[in-house]
Design a protein around this motif. Structure first.
Motif, PDB file in Angstrom:
ATOM      1  N   LEU A 195     -30.622  53.810 -41.727  1.00 15.36           N
ATOM      2  CA  LEU A 195     -29.350  53.361 -41.157  1.00 15.36           C
ATOM      3  C   LEU A 195     -28.322  54.478 -41.201  1.00 15.36           C
ATOM      4  CD1 LEU A 195     -27.432  51.139 -40.098  1.00 15.36           C
ATOM      5  CD2 LEU A 195     -27.019  50.516 -42.494  1.00 15.36           C
ATOM      6  N   ALA A 196     -28.223  55.144 -42.352  1.00 17.61           N
ATOM      7  CA  ALA A 196     -27.249  56.226 -42.489  1.00 17.61           C
ATOM      8  C   ALA A 196     -27.573  57.374 -41.529  1.00 17.61           C
ATOM      9  CB  ALA A 196     -27.238  56.727 -43.939  1.00 17.61           C
ATOM     10  N   ARG A 197     -28.858  57.682 -41.392  1.00 16.90           N
ATOM     11  CA  ARG A 197     -29.263  58.753 -40.483  1.00 16.90           C
ATOM     12  C   ARG A 197     -28.916  58.401 -39.036  1.00 16.90           C
ATOM     13  NH1 ARG A 197     -33.906  59.087 -42.219  1.00 16.90           N
ATOM     14  NH2 ARG A 197     -35.029  57.800 -40.708  1.00 16.90           N
ATOM     15  N   ASP A 198     -29.167  57.140 -38.641  1.00 19.00           N
ATOM     16  CA  ASP A 198     -28.865  56.716 -37.270  1.00 19.00           C
ATOM     17  C   ASP A 198     -27.365  56.761 -36.977  1.00 19.00           C
ATOM     18  OD1 ASP A 198     -31.453  54.125 -37.184  1.00 19.00           O
ATOM     19  OD2 ASP A 198     -31.550  56.301 -36.884  1.00 19.00           O
ATOM     20  N   LEU A 199     -26.564  56.490 -37.993  1.00 21.66           N
ATOM     21  CA  LEU A 199     -25.116  56.465 -37.799  1.00 21.66           C
ATOM     22  C   LEU A 199     -24.476  57.825 -38.023  1.00 21.66           C
ATOM     23  CD1 LEU A 199     -24.229  53.108 -39.594  1.00 21.66           C
ATOM     24  CD2 LEU A 199     -24.442  53.527 -37.148  1.00 21.66           C
ATOM     25  N   GLY A 200     -25.263  58.796 -38.499  1.00 23.58           N
ATOM     26  CA  GLY A 200     -24.702  60.104 -38.794  1.00 23.58           C
ATOM     27  C   GLY A 200     -23.875  60.125 -40.059  1.00 23.58           C
ATOM     28  N   ILE A 201     -24.176  59.241 -41.002  1.00 24.63           N
ATOM     29  CA  ILE A 201     -23.420  59.165 -42.257  1.00 24.63           C
ATOM     30  C   ILE A 201     -24.202  59.899 -43.349  1.00 24.63           C
ATOM     31  CG2 ILE A 201     -22.368  57.653 -43.976  1.00 24.63           C
ATOM     32  CD1 ILE A 201     -21.152  57.338 -41.252  1.00 24.63           C
ATOM     33  N   PRO A 202     -23.736  61.034 -43.843  1.00 25.72           N
ATOM     34  CA  PRO A 202     -24.440  61.711 -44.933  1.00 25.72           C
ATOM     35  C   PRO A 202     -24.301  60.926 -46.235  1.00 25.72           C
ATOM     36  CG  PRO A 202     -22.382  62.849 -44.448  1.00 25.72           C
ATOM     37  CD  PRO A 202     -22.521  61.775 -43.413  1.00 25.72           C
ATOM     38  N   LEU A 203     -25.408  60.733 -46.921  1.00 28.33           N
ATOM     39  CA  LEU A 203     -25.385  59.965 -48.161  1.00 28.33           C
ATOM     40  C   LEU A 203     -24.844  60.767 -49.341  1.00 28.33           C
ATOM     41  CD1 LEU A 203     -28.762  58.012 -47.932  1.00 28.33           C
ATOM     42  CD2 LEU A 203     -26.471  57.191 -47.430  1.00 28.33           C
ATOM     43  N   ASP A 204     -24.929  62.092 -49.232  1.00 31.97           N
ATOM     44  CA  ASP A 204     -24.470  62.918 -50.336  1.00 31.97           C
ATOM     45  C   ASP A 204     -22.997  62.650 -50.622  1.00 31.97           C
ATOM     46  OD1 ASP A 204     -26.476  64.873 -48.591  1.00 31.97           O
ATOM     47  OD2 ASP A 204     -26.853  64.861 -50.754  1.00 31.97           O
ATOM     48  N   GLY A 205     -22.697  62.270 -51.810  1.00 32.00           N
ATOM     49  CA  GLY A 205     -21.315  62.038 -52.207  1.00 32.00           C
ATOM     50  C   GLY A 205     -20.869  60.597 -52.122  1.00 32.00           C
ATOM     51  N   LEU A 206     -21.635  59.740 -51.426  1.00 33.30           N
ATOM     52  CA  LEU A 206     -21.271  58.321 -51.387  1.00 33.30           C
ATOM     53  C   LEU A 206     -21.466  57.711 -52.774  1.00 33.30           C
ATOM     54  CD1 LEU A 206     -22.680  56.838 -48.043  1.00 33.30           C
ATOM     55  CD2 LEU A 206     -20.312  57.321 -48.644  1.00 33.30           C
ATOM     56  N   GLN A 207     -20.551  56.865 -53.170  1.00 35.90           N
ATOM     57  CA  GLN A 207     -20.658  56.192 -54.457  1.00 35.90           C
ATOM     58  C   GLN A 207     -21.370  54.872 -54.256  1.00 35.90           C
ATOM     59  OE1 GLN A 207     -19.817  57.371 -57.519  1.00 35.90           O
ATOM     60  NE2 GLN A 207     -20.829  55.538 -58.298  1.00 35.90           N
ATOM     61  N   GLY A 208     -22.557  54.716 -54.815  1.00 37.13           N
ATOM     62  CA  GLY A 208     -23.319  53.490 -54.653  1.00 37.13           C
ATOM     63  C   GLY A 208     -22.766  52.356 -55.495  1.00 37.13           C
ATOM     64  N   THR A 209     -22.774  51.166 -54.937  1.00 37.80           N
ATOM     65  CA  THR A 209     -22.292  49.989 -55.657  1.00 37.80           C
ATOM     66  C   THR A 209     -23.420  49.084 -56.115  1.00 37.80           C
ATOM     67  OG1 THR A 209     -22.040  48.762 -53.575  1.00 37.80           O
ATOM     68  CG2 THR A 209     -20.119  50.004 -54.361  1.00 37.80           C
ATOM     69  N   GLY A 210     -24.676  49.462 -55.798  1.00 37.89           N
ATOM     70  CA  GLY A 210     -25.813  48.658 -56.197  1.00 37.89           C
ATOM     71  C   GLY A 210     -26.211  48.926 -57.636  1.00 37.89           C
ATOM     72  N   PRO A 211     -27.277  48.281 -58.110  1.00 32.38           N
ATOM     73  CA  PRO A 211     -27.746  48.492 -59.480  1.00 32.38           C
ATOM     74  C   PRO A 211     -28.078  49.957 -59.722  1.00 32.38           C
ATOM     75  CG  PRO A 211     -28.819  46.588 -58.483  1.00 32.38           C
ATOM     76  CD  PRO A 211     -28.084  47.275 -57.388  1.00 32.38           C
ATOM     77  N   GLY A 212     -27.591  50.502 -60.826  1.00 27.77           N
ATOM     78  CA  GLY A 212     -27.872  51.891 -61.137  1.00 27.77           C
ATOM     79  C   GLY A 212     -27.272  52.844 -60.130  1.00 27.77           C
ATOM     80  N   ALA A 213     -26.124  52.506 -59.538  1.00 27.88           N
ATOM     81  CA  ALA A 213     -25.439  53.326 -58.537  1.00 27.88           C
ATOM     82  C   ALA A 213     -26.256  53.488 -57.269  1.00 27.88           C
ATOM     83  CB  ALA A 213     -25.056  54.690 -59.120  1.00 27.88           C
ATOM     84  N   LEU A 214     -27.115  52.522 -56.967  1.00 31.48           N
ATOM     85  CA  LEU A 214     -27.900  52.544 -55.743  1.00 31.48           C
ATOM     86  C   LEU A 214     -26.985  52.396 -54.532  1.00 31.48           C
ATOM     87  CD1 LEU A 214     -30.935  52.402 -54.669  1.00 31.48           C
ATOM     88  CD2 LEU A 214     -30.527  49.948 -54.518  1.00 31.48           C
ATOM     89  N   ILE A 215     -27.155  53.267 -53.540  1.00 32.77           N
ATOM     90  CA  ILE A 215     -26.369  53.194 -52.312  1.00 32.77           C
ATOM     91  C   ILE A 215     -26.945  52.089 -51.443  1.00 32.77           C
ATOM     92  CG2 ILE A 215     -25.652  54.417 -50.222  1.00 32.77           C
ATOM     93  CD1 ILE A 215     -25.740  56.993 -51.817  1.00 32.77           C
ATOM     94  N   THR A 216     -26.135  51.123 -51.073  1.00 31.07           N
ATOM     95  CA  THR A 216     -26.585  49.961 -50.330  1.00 31.07           C
ATOM     96  C   THR A 216     -26.149  50.053 -48.869  1.00 31.07           C
ATOM     97  OG1 THR A 216     -24.588  48.680 -50.780  1.00 31.07           O
ATOM     98  CG2 THR A 216     -26.363  48.574 -52.417  1.00 31.07           C
ATOM     99  N   ARG A 217     -26.651  49.109 -48.077  1.00 33.00           N
ATOM    100  CA  ARG A 217     -26.255  49.017 -46.671  1.00 33.00           C
ATOM    101  C   ARG A 217     -24.741  48.827 -46.548  1.00 33.00           C
ATOM    102  NH1 ARG A 217     -28.568  47.217 -41.732  1.00 33.00           N
ATOM    103  NH2 ARG A 217     -27.104  46.063 -40.429  1.00 33.00           N
ATOM    104  N   ALA A 218     -24.187  48.007 -47.445  1.00 33.80           N
ATOM    105  CA  ALA A 218     -22.746  47.765 -47.405  1.00 33.80           C
ATOM    106  C   ALA A 218     -21.958  49.050 -47.638  1.00 33.80           C
ATOM    107  CB  ALA A 218     -22.365  46.700 -48.436  1.00 33.80           C
ATOM    108  N   ASP A 219     -22.454  49.928 -48.514  1.00 30.62           N
ATOM    109  CA  ASP A 219     -21.771  51.196 -48.770  1.00 30.62           C
ATOM    110  C   ASP A 219     -21.750  52.065 -47.526  1.00 30.62           C
ATOM    111  OD1 ASP A 219     -21.424  50.440 -51.429  1.00 30.62           O
ATOM    112  OD2 ASP A 219     -23.336  51.321 -52.044  1.00 30.62           O
ATOM    113  N   VAL A 220     -22.875  52.089 -46.793  1.00 29.91           N
ATOM    114  CA  VAL A 220     -22.939  52.893 -45.563  1.00 29.91           C
ATOM    115  C   VAL A 220     -21.993  52.338 -44.519  1.00 29.91           C
ATOM    116  CG1 VAL A 220     -24.440  53.659 -43.691  1.00 29.91           C
ATOM    117  CG2 VAL A 220     -25.304  53.627 -46.029  1.00 29.91           C
ATOM    118  N   LEU A 221     -21.983  51.006 -44.367  1.00 38.25           N
ATOM    119  CA  LEU A 221     -21.093  50.392 -43.377  1.00 38.25           C
ATOM    120  C   LEU A 221     -19.620  50.587 -43.756  1.00 38.25           C
ATOM    121  CD1 LEU A 221     -23.007  47.070 -42.602  1.00 38.25           C
ATOM    122  CD2 LEU A 221     -23.051  49.238 -41.369  1.00 38.25           C
TER     123      LEU A 221
END
Length: 489
Positions: A195-221
């Motif tokens: 999803l992040a790749r399709d939207l052009g959103i780099p995951l590096d630096g995103l703060q995950g809100t899932g368990p163990g700081a997992l980056i979720t779909r909601a974080d990307v959106l």
């Protein structure tokens, strides 16, 4: 509540069930908080994308807390149940929330945080994810080239997100001997990364809100929403089709009259993903062959009267399965797979024969391993056991992986032919149609014969048209006249 002796709380995390999957659904708990369990006692039914697996307890003790309710999809490595072990426990249940502090307050001895195992602890269904201090899985790293500036992707929205997200290379990361630096790869699931790749959103630096700081779909959106807000209405950020087509959650909770909403998960979710991947990865070619199988039907009638086959269920599928094994000896390219990583074609010595089985949980494809080594009677027994086990929902994950070619019997539904889609990683799949009594040319005259259509789909990267045609012709030759098998072995 009090503990009479020293007690240790052990946290059991969802193990990898040997399929390489990232999540599983808890179908049913067989224990409750406060229950005493024995070692290897079945505590839950867990549904992966392929099978329902009984989960045994790795400890003997008391269930302190069930971390997730039934019906929840849990990531591999996430805690699902905590046990009080190595001592007596009075049956009290700590309050909801983080159980560590609550347990330490009422139980003597070390807590789960103090006794994190350094190695994976084996259990009957596989190994759990490696647990580190702090309960956070180790992040994977990737190597970045030295002194390479962060290149902003094309499009004002993507430039905006690069400006908002911190640099992907932490200052504290030391350079590698090669002069390059190591950057942490953010933790996320494959669908979220896509999803992040399709939207052009780099995951590096995103703060995950899932368990163990997992980056979720909601974080990307959320990151996408931030881009759109800063870039304005004229932003060139790519749109998310699923947002426009996804129903309002309130509508999902209260569907319109006449609608039934069924969650896509388990076998259905896996089948959908596998079929899409196969259809758009392997170039499919399908060939058809309609043949007179009256001699095969006559052979089945004779076998049922033979003492060696007494009590054995022998069907046209049995003869087709044997014919496939024989034909593969002459056409090994159909018993192979495409290795994208090494750019090699892998041919297999054994025929791990998959049989597509319709079950209440969806379509499953369990396998008969080394089917080419089985005599006809043994092959018939294996087919019967395979289908009965699949329909009872007892097929193990090991029996659902490692197939090399598949047969799907669409004839049981009265279907004559089709264009079957390959199972990912396999070179061919053969669909067997219904046996019908119909007029057919026989010995220079028209007679009523038993007629069958075979539909063969194959991966054109692995199998040339000539090879696929020869294989299909060999199978047809055996079904037209089973005695011809003697000329092929």
């Amino acid at each position: 509540m009090t503990a009479t002796t020293s007690t240790t709380v052990r946290e059991f995390r969802l193990p990898d069930l040997g399929e390489g999957l990232t999540e599983s659904e808890i179908v049913q708990w067989h224990v409750a908080e406060g229950d005493t369990v024995e070692l290897n006692q079945i505590i839950a039914d867990v549904e992966t994308a392929k099978a329902v697996v009984e989960l045994p307890s790795p400890y003997a003790g008391v269930v302190v807390r069930l971390h997730e309710p039934a019906g929840t999809t849990v990531d591999v490595g996430a805690p699902i149940v905590s046990f009080a072990v190595a001592g007596e426990y009075d049956g009290g249940v700590p309050a909801a929330g983080e159980h560590g502090p609550a347990v330490r307050a009422v139980l003597p001895g070390p807590s789960v945080a103090d006794e994190v195992p350094a190695k994976r602890e084996p259990n009957l269904v596989g190994y759990g994810a490696a647990i580190e201090k702090g309960g956070r899985p180790q992040r994977r790293h990737r190597v970045l080239p030295p002194s390479t500036p962060a290149m902003a992707p094309a499009g004002s929205a993507q430039v905006a997100v690069m400006a908002q997200i911190p640099s992907p290379v932490p200052a504290a990361v030391a350079p590698a001997p090669s002069g390059r630096v190591l950057a942490e790869r953010p933790r996320s699931t494959p669908p979220v990364r896509k999803l992040a790749r399709d939207l052009g959103i780099p995951l590096d630096g995103l703060q995950g809100t899932g368990p163990g700081a997992l980056i979720t779909r909601a974080d990307v959106l959320a990151a996408l929403a931030g881009i759109e807000g800063s870039a304005g209405a004229s932003s060139s950020a790519p749109s998310l089709p699923s947002q426009a087509s996804s129903p309002d959650p309130r509508q999902a909770a209260h569907p319109a009259a006449g609608q039934t909403r069924i969650p896509i998960r388990g076998v259905r979710k896996h089948t959908a993903a596998a079929m899409v991947a196969s259809a758009f990865t392997a170039p499919h070619v399908t060939e058809f062959l309609t043949i007179d199988v009256t001699p095969t039907i006559d052979l089945l009638a004779e076998l049922k009267q033979t003492r060696a086959f007494e009590g054995i269920r022998v069907t046209p599928l049995t003869i087709v399965a044997k014919a496939v094994c024989i034909a593969l000896q002459r056409n090994p390219s159909l018993n192979s797979s495409w290795d994208e990583a090494t750019q090699e074609i892998v041919q297999y010595a054994d025929v791990n024969l998959g049989i597509a089985a319709a079950t209440p949980r969806g379509l499953l494809v369990p396998h008969i391993r080394a089917a080419q080594s089985l005599a006809l009677a043994d092959l018939a027994r294996s087919l019967t056991a395979l289908t009965e086990t699949a329909r009872a929902g007892k097929t193990s994950p090991a029996d659902l992986s490692g197939g090399t070619i598949t047969i799907t019997n669409i004839g049981v539904f009265g279907i004559d032919a089709g264009t079957p889609i390959l199972n990912p990683g396999e070179a061919a799949i053969l669909a067997v149609g219904a046996v019908r009594r119909m007029p057919w040319e026989y010995q220079d005259a028209v007679a009523l014969r038993s007629v069958l259509t075979l539909s063969l789909s194959f991966d054109h990267r692995l199998v040339d048209g000539e090879q696929g045609s020869r294989f299909l012709a060999d199978v047809g030759t055996i079904l037209r006249n089973p005695a011809m098998a003697l000329t092929m072995v």
